[in-house]
Write a protein that holds these residues in place. Structure first.
Motif, PDB file in Angstrom:
ATOM      1  N   GLY A  47      -0.698   6.241   5.840  1.00  0.00           N
ATOM      2  CA  GLY A  47      -1.188   5.393   6.910  1.00  0.00           C
ATOM      3  C   GLY A  47      -2.415   5.951   7.609  1.00  0.00           C
ATOM      4  O   GLY A  47      -3.317   5.210   8.002  1.00  0.00           O
ATOM      5  N   SER A  48      -2.498   7.283   7.765  1.00  0.00           N
ATOM      6  CA  SER A  48      -3.633   7.884   8.451  1.00  0.00           C
ATOM      7  C   SER A  48      -4.912   7.771   7.636  1.00  0.00           C
ATOM      8  O   SER A  48      -6.010   7.940   8.177  1.00  0.00           O
ATOM      9  CB  SER A  48      -3.354   9.355   8.752  1.00  0.00           C
ATOM     10  N   GLU A  61       0.823  -1.211   0.000  1.00  0.00           N
ATOM     11  CA  GLU A  61       0.000   0.000   0.000  1.00  0.00           C
ATOM     12  C   GLU A  61       0.852   1.254   0.000  1.00  0.00           C
ATOM     13  O   GLU A  61       1.726   1.426   0.849  1.00  0.00           O
ATOM     14  CB  GLU A  61      -0.927   0.009   1.219  1.00  0.00           C
ATOM     15  N   GLN A  74       7.155   7.489   5.587  1.00  0.00           N
ATOM     16  CA  GLN A  74       6.930   6.097   5.188  1.00  0.00           C
ATOM     17  C   GLN A  74       8.177   5.535   4.505  1.00  0.00           C
ATOM     18  O   GLN A  74       8.949   6.278   3.903  1.00  0.00           O
ATOM     19  CB  GLN A  74       5.711   6.011   4.248  1.00  0.00           C
ATOM     20  N   HIS A 118      -0.169  -6.251   5.318  1.00  0.00           N
ATOM     21  CA  HIS A 118       0.162  -5.201   4.363  1.00  0.00           C
ATOM     22  C   HIS A 118       1.573  -4.680   4.589  1.00  0.00           C
ATOM     23  O   HIS A 118       2.106  -4.709   5.709  1.00  0.00           O
ATOM     24  CB  HIS A 118      -0.851  -4.062   4.433  1.00  0.00           C
ATOM     25  N   ARG A 135      -5.449   4.984   5.668  1.00  0.00           N
ATOM     26  CA  ARG A 135      -5.604   3.574   5.330  1.00  0.00           C
ATOM     27  C   ARG A 135      -6.927   3.019   5.849  1.00  0.00           C
ATOM     28  O   ARG A 135      -7.350   3.296   6.961  1.00  0.00           O
ATOM     29  CB  ARG A 135      -4.442   2.770   5.918  1.00  0.00           C
ATOM     30  N   GLU A 178       4.010  13.177   6.848  1.00  0.00           N
ATOM     31  CA  GLU A 178       3.616  11.786   7.043  1.00  0.00           C
ATOM     32  C   GLU A 178       4.065  10.917   5.882  1.00  0.00           C
ATOM     33  O   GLU A 178       4.579   9.802   6.062  1.00  0.00           O
ATOM     34  CB  GLU A 178       2.103  11.682   7.219  1.00  0.00           C
ATOM     35  N   PRO A 221       3.527  -1.196   4.002  1.00  0.00           N
ATOM     36  CA  PRO A 221       3.435   0.212   3.608  1.00  0.00           C
ATOM     37  C   PRO A 221       4.697   0.648   2.867  1.00  0.00           C
ATOM     38  O   PRO A 221       5.811   0.241   3.222  1.00  0.00           O
ATOM     39  CB  PRO A 221       3.293   0.941   4.950  1.00  0.00           C
TER      40      PRO A 221
END
Length: 434
Positions: free
Chosen positions: A219-220, A215, A414, A229, A222, A410, A231
């Motif tokens: 994340g916020s 993905e 990742q 998963h 998702r 954010e 990230p």
């Protein structure tokens, strides 16, 4: 490892996979990309190796034939098609009736068949020869899960949008289980089971979900799922591109980019805004002290009657080459424009609902304070005056820039594609069965 990426022939879905494909290749793995022949040049121009599979017929022609027939059947038996067919993010219990869910999965399965069926036989034949260890398939490209099942490769599903599809699948299976045994139709499972049996295998739900998911979404944002998963950070890739001269310096006025995706060029039925709506937008912002950049195919440019002096029209500009200099971006909800805007901390205005997850992603964008979503349920909502109103808000209120900046931080936190390669190696070893 040998890693095979599988995508139906659509440019933006392939481009979302390119940074990860290159990360795997530069880490020493063999990488191939399988798709319909119409995407071969797009793949090879990315520097990756293409494996053309399936028929030469354009995917849009296949989809038009499939969807025309499905819309006719829905109209005859259910009434006019509703938003559930285009917005798979529906999550209200009262709307998730068995009748609607059955028709949704009939429609989705017909769409998946049109995108995938012609690719499967050649893809399986290739995989039996090349023996990939891991197959990464775009979430609309189930030919990848079929081939992985046939040859025992590990396989990962890679959605480019919020993963509302798996949540909708959970809703479908739950409501299906409540029906009488003779009424428990599963069009998607039945289609995949047919292909699995053809190769002497049994159907498993992982043919829908993947054994794990890769993905790129924040994340916020998702959507929770029981499927494991991985990230990974979204890195913009818009194909071979050149930075135009006008984009090489800071603009003297706030620059606004308006871009409405590949659908404006290729798919008249899926256009986010009609020419009349685009004209209304241009008329309404004509007096603003901005520099407007509008990406629009040449044949649609000719249909516009009035173009403000502050507007620069181009057929194409690589998003990553221009968004960093923008004060706002107006777009149709496509993931490249959405995530490139976030990558550069630029506020955005999403117009229309032509992408399946927009009913979930639009409100989440607004909650993050990074932009505005116009649902576009009616022509009045996408009027020029409405677009102008929200654009002025984005340009004048510094809170939107602050919200976009938080999302950018954010995204940057990742793991980059190269940082997930080792995890993918371990998962491939865990899940492959040969």
């Amino acid at each position: 490892m040998r890693v095979l990426f599988v995508t139906f022939p659509w440019r933006t879905h392939f481009q979302a996979c390119v940074p990860l494909a290159w990360a795997l290749q530069t880490s020493g793995h063999e990488v191939r990309v399988a798709s319909g022949p119409e995407l071969t040049e797009v793949i090879t121009r990315s520097g990756l190796t293409a494996v053309p599979v399936g028929s030469d017929e354009p995917v849009l022609a296949k989809l038009e034939r499939s969807q025309t027939d499905m819309f006719r059947r829905i109209a005859e038996e259910h009434g006019a098609p509703d938003d559930l067919l285009s917005d798979v993010s529906e999550n209200r219990e009262e709307e998730l009736t068995w009748e609607r869910l059955r028709w949704l999965y009939r429609y989705l399965t017909g769409t998946f068949e049109a995108m995938n069926d012609s690719m499967v036989e050649e893809l399986v034949e290739y995989c039996r020869w090349w023996l990939p260890d891991l197959i990464v398939w775009d979430s609309l490209s189930h030919a990848g899960s079929i081939a992985a099942t046939a040859v025992g490769a590990a396989h990962a599903r890679m959605p480019i949008e919020l993963d509302v599809e798996l949540r909708m699948r959970r809703h479908f299976l739950r409501v299906r289980a409540e029906q009488a045994p003779e009424d428990r139709e599963d069009p998607l499972g039945g289609w995949l089971e047919g292909w699995a049996r053809r190769y002497g295998k049994s159907y498993a739900e992982e043919m829908v979900t993947g054994q794990f998911t890769i993905e790129q979404m924040l994340g916020s944002m998702r959507v929770p799922s029981d499927v494991p998963h991985v990230p990974v950070r979204y890195l913009p890739y818009n194909g071979p591109s050149v930075v135009p001269g006008w984009a090489r310096h800071e603009p003297s006025k706030p620059r606004v980019l308006a871009t409405f995706g590949v659908s404006q060029e290729k798919d008249a039925a899926g256009q986010a805004l009609s020419v009349d709506q685009l004209q209304g937008m241009l008329d309404s912002v004509a007096d603003l002290d901005i520099e407007l950049v509008l990406t629009l195919p040449a044949h649609l440019q000719k249909e516009l009657e009035r173009v403000p002096e502050h507007t620069r029209m181009v057929e194409f500009v690589a998003l990553h080459s221009v968004v960093r200099s923008c004060s706002a971006v107006i777009h149709h909800g496509g993931v490249p424009a959405f995530l490139v805007s976030i990558a550069h901390g630029v506020p955005q205005l999403m117009v229309s609902r032509v992408v399946p997850d927009v009913g979930e992603r639009g409100p989440r964008l607004e909650k993050a304070g990074a932009g505005v979503w116009i649902p576009a349920d009616t022509p009045e909502e996408t009027s020029g005056a409405r677009i102008r109103e929200h654009l002025v808000r984005l340009l004048d209120d510094p809170a939107f820039r602050a919200g976009a900046g938080r999302l950018r931080e954010e995204l940057l936190a990742q793991p980059a594609p190269r940082d997930v390669v080792r995890e993918l190696e371990l998962l491939a070893d865990r899940y492959r069965s040969r």
